[in-house]
Design an enzyme around this catalytic site. Structure first.
Site, PDB file in Angstrom:
ATOM      1  N   GLU A  70       0.829  -1.212   0.000  1.00 55.31           N
ATOM      2  CA  GLU A  70       0.000   0.000   0.000  1.00 55.31           C
ATOM      3  C   GLU A  70       0.862   1.260   0.000  1.00 55.31           C
ATOM      4  O   GLU A  70       0.639   2.164  -0.801  1.00 55.31           O
ATOM      5  CB  GLU A  70      -0.928   0.014   1.229  1.00 55.31           C
ATOM      6  CG  GLU A  70      -1.700   1.311   1.314  1.00 55.31           C
ATOM      7  CD  GLU A  70      -2.806   1.335   2.368  1.00 55.31           C
ATOM      8  OE1 GLU A  70      -2.812   0.460   3.249  1.00 55.31           O
ATOM      9  OE2 GLU A  70      -3.653   2.224   2.288  1.00 55.31           O
ATOM     10  N   ASP A  90      -0.710  -5.024   3.078  1.00 57.33           N
ATOM     11  CA  ASP A  90      -1.269  -3.837   3.730  1.00 57.33           C
ATOM     12  C   ASP A  90      -0.679  -3.822   5.141  1.00 57.33           C
ATOM     13  O   ASP A  90      -1.038  -4.639   5.997  1.00 57.33           O
ATOM     14  CB  ASP A  90      -2.802  -3.893   3.783  1.00 57.33           C
ATOM     15  CG  ASP A  90      -3.380  -2.551   4.233  1.00 57.33           C
ATOM     16  OD1 ASP A  90      -2.621  -1.754   4.812  1.00 57.33           O
ATOM     17  OD2 ASP A  90      -4.576  -2.313   4.001  1.00 57.33           O
ATOM     18  N   ILE A  92      -0.899  -1.737   7.639  1.00 55.27           N
ATOM     19  CA  ILE A  92      -1.934  -1.497   8.661  1.00 55.27           C
ATOM     20  C   ILE A  92      -3.261  -1.381   7.920  1.00 55.27           C
ATOM     21  O   ILE A  92      -3.517  -0.366   7.251  1.00 55.27           O
ATOM     22  CB  ILE A  92      -1.684  -0.203   9.474  1.00 55.27           C
ATOM     23  CG1 ILE A  92      -0.350  -0.276  10.227  1.00 55.27           C
ATOM     24  CG2 ILE A  92      -2.832   0.025  10.456  1.00 55.27           C
ATOM     25  CD1 ILE A  92      -0.086   0.915  11.152  1.00 55.27           C
ATOM     26  N   ASP A  93      -4.088  -2.389   7.997  1.00 54.12           N
ATOM     27  CA  ASP A  93      -5.431  -2.263   7.431  1.00 54.12           C
ATOM     28  C   ASP A  93      -6.335  -1.793   8.568  1.00 54.12           C
ATOM     29  O   ASP A  93      -6.481  -2.488   9.585  1.00 54.12           O
ATOM     30  CB  ASP A  93      -5.925  -3.592   6.845  1.00 54.12           C
ATOM     31  CG  ASP A  93      -7.209  -3.357   6.066  1.00 54.12           C
ATOM     32  OD1 ASP A  93      -7.269  -2.367   5.317  1.00 54.12           O
ATOM     33  OD2 ASP A  93      -8.163  -4.139   6.230  1.00 54.12           O
ATOM     34  N   THR A  95      -6.118   1.943   9.111  1.00 56.34           N
ATOM     35  CA  THR A  95      -5.253   3.040   9.575  1.00 56.34           C
ATOM     36  C   THR A  95      -6.064   4.070  10.367  1.00 56.34           C
ATOM     37  O   THR A  95      -5.601   4.577  11.397  1.00 56.34           O
ATOM     38  CB  THR A  95      -4.544   3.717   8.376  1.00 56.34           C
ATOM     39  OG1 THR A  95      -3.773   2.715   7.714  1.00 56.34           O
ATOM     40  CG2 THR A  95      -3.637   4.843   8.818  1.00 56.34           C
ATOM     41  N   ASP A 220      -6.012  -4.607   0.506  1.00 56.33           N
ATOM     42  CA  ASP A 220      -7.001  -4.789   1.591  1.00 56.33           C
ATOM     43  C   ASP A 220      -7.617  -6.193   1.552  1.00 56.33           C
ATOM     44  O   ASP A 220      -8.098  -6.686   2.586  1.00 56.33           O
ATOM     45  CB  ASP A 220      -8.159  -3.782   1.459  1.00 56.33           C
ATOM     46  CG  ASP A 220      -7.716  -2.325   1.547  1.00 56.33           C
ATOM     47  OD1 ASP A 220      -6.941  -2.012   2.464  1.00 56.33           O
ATOM     48  OD2 ASP A 220      -8.153  -1.512   0.707  1.00 56.33           O
TER      49      ASP A 220
HETATM   50  C1  IPD Z   1      -9.112   0.766   4.404  1.00 56.64           C
HETATM   51  C2  IPD Z   1      -9.924  -0.109   5.333  1.00 56.64           C
HETATM   52  C3  IPD Z   1     -11.372   0.344   5.334  1.00 56.64           C
HETATM   53  C4  IPD Z   1     -11.963   0.380   3.962  1.00 56.64           C
HETATM   54  C5  IPD Z   1     -11.118   1.170   3.009  1.00 56.64           C
HETATM   55  C6  IPD Z   1      -9.684   0.672   3.034  1.00 56.64           C
HETATM   56  P1  IPD Z   1      -6.523   1.134   5.042  1.00 56.64           P
HETATM   57  O1  IPD Z   1      -7.781   0.324   4.362  1.00 56.64           O
HETATM   58  O2  IPD Z   1      -9.856  -1.447   4.922  1.00 56.64           O
HETATM   59  O3  IPD Z   1     -12.155  -0.513   6.091  1.00 56.64           O
HETATM   60  O4  IPD Z   1     -13.235   0.973   4.011  1.00 56.64           O
HETATM   61  O5  IPD Z   1     -11.680   1.021   1.715  1.00 56.64           O
HETATM   62  O6  IPD Z   1      -8.913   1.454   2.139  1.00 56.64           O
HETATM   63  O7  IPD Z   1      -6.423   2.435   4.299  1.00 56.64           O
HETATM   64  O8  IPD Z   1      -6.846   1.329   6.482  1.00 56.64           O
HETATM   65  O9  IPD Z   1      -5.373   0.252   4.775  1.00 56.64           O
END
Ligand code: IPD
Length: 280
Positions: A70, A90, A92-93, A95, A220
């Site tokens: 990412e 990813d 940190i999923d 963030t 993700d």
């Molecule tokens: C996000 C999370 C979130 C989702 C977003 C993602 P990130 O990832 O998974 O739940 O709604 O579409 O982009 O930015 O925290 O790695």
């Protein structure tokens, strides 16, 4: 080859655990927040640090492997899935959850060969839950086999979704219109953990019947995709076709019946693909 991928997965699990320690420590200190595509698309130094930690360690062990990360993509690297062994990361999923200490944060590591996900590791590091799956070998949480829910009546279901990070009016309108229709099927409830990877693990372990979202990214969902299918679940595109990992649209469900029922209620739209060439 088989053992090689098992070794790679073991390495992925060890790295996710180490990354989880870094995330937990960072939660105790100040988190400096930066933004990416817009004011609500957040990133922190910890996202970048964790991604570097994972990539450096994998590169030492597997120098020929490729990466889609990412934060590397945010820094300008190409997001292209080839046939080569590729780690899709990813760091940190969730963030936004991390920034606000909302307690669902995951490290997500998927691994693809010939564009097929061979294994997935999702470490929900604040709950200390390690979700793993290898293609053809089942899905697990902390070593225990997991399975999707057997519920096929959508009226008795919980559906997970997210609002994403777009605040464009037409996108938000479609998200709310779909949400309204799903809620009014009616279903027992709608939930969202704030991380796509954990939402997919909630499908895999039977806590929710389905998860859908438009606007997320390949990092993700790559790991979660194999965890859901190995737990007996189904993946579709939001228009009902086969899932395309780069299309930024997903329905993950416990069964085809529930997946297709949810598809009926979604107002589809198509964000710019993850593998679209950069605009000049
Ligand atoms: C996000 C999370 C979130 C989702 C977003 C993602 P990130 O990832 O998974 O739940 O709604 O579409 O982009 O930015 O925290 O790695």
């Amino acid at each position: 080859m088989a053992d090689l991928w098992q070794n790679a997965m073991d390495h992925g699990v060890a790295l996710a655990r180490r990354a989880g320690e870094v995330v937990r420590e960072a939660l105790l200190t100040d988190r400096e927040v930066m933004t990416k595509s817009c004011s609500v698309d957040l990133v922190t130094q910890t996202d970048q640090k964790v991604e570097q930690l994972i990539i450096q360690s994998v590169r030492e062990k597997y120098p020929t492997h490729r990466f889609i990360g990412e934060e590397s993509v945010a820094a300008g690297e190409a997001c292209v899935l080839t046939d080569e062994p590729t780690w899709i990361i990813d760091p940190i999923d969730g963030t936004t959850n991390f920034v606000h200490a909302f307690p669902f944060v995951a490290i997500s590591i998927g691994f693809s060969v010939k564009k097929q996900i061979e294994f997935g590791v999702v470490y929900s590091c604040l709950e200390d839950k390690m979700f793993t799956a290898r293609r053809g070998k089942g899905a697990f949480c902390n070593g225990e086999a997991i399975q999707v829910s057997g519920q096929t009546d959508v009226h008795q279901s919980i559906i997970a979704t997210e609002f994403g990070s777009s605040r464009e009016t037409d996108v938000v309108d479609k998200i709310f219109s779909s949400l309204r229709k799903v809620l009014c099927i009616p279903v027992h409830g709608v939930r969202g953990a704030g991380t796509a990877a954990i939402n997919m693990c909630l499908v895999a372990c039977g806590s929710v019947e389905a998860y859908y979202e438009t606007g997320l990214h390949v990092w993700d969902i790559a790991a979660g995709a194999v965890i859901v299918t190995e737990a007996g679940g189904v993946l579709l595109d939001t228009e009902g076709g086969a899932l395309d990992l780069m299309s930024r649209r997903i329905v993950a469900a416990n069964s085809r019946i529930i997946a297709e029922r949810i598809v009926k209620e979604i107002d589809p739209f198509s964000p710019t693909r993850d593998d679209a060439p950069p605009t000049l």
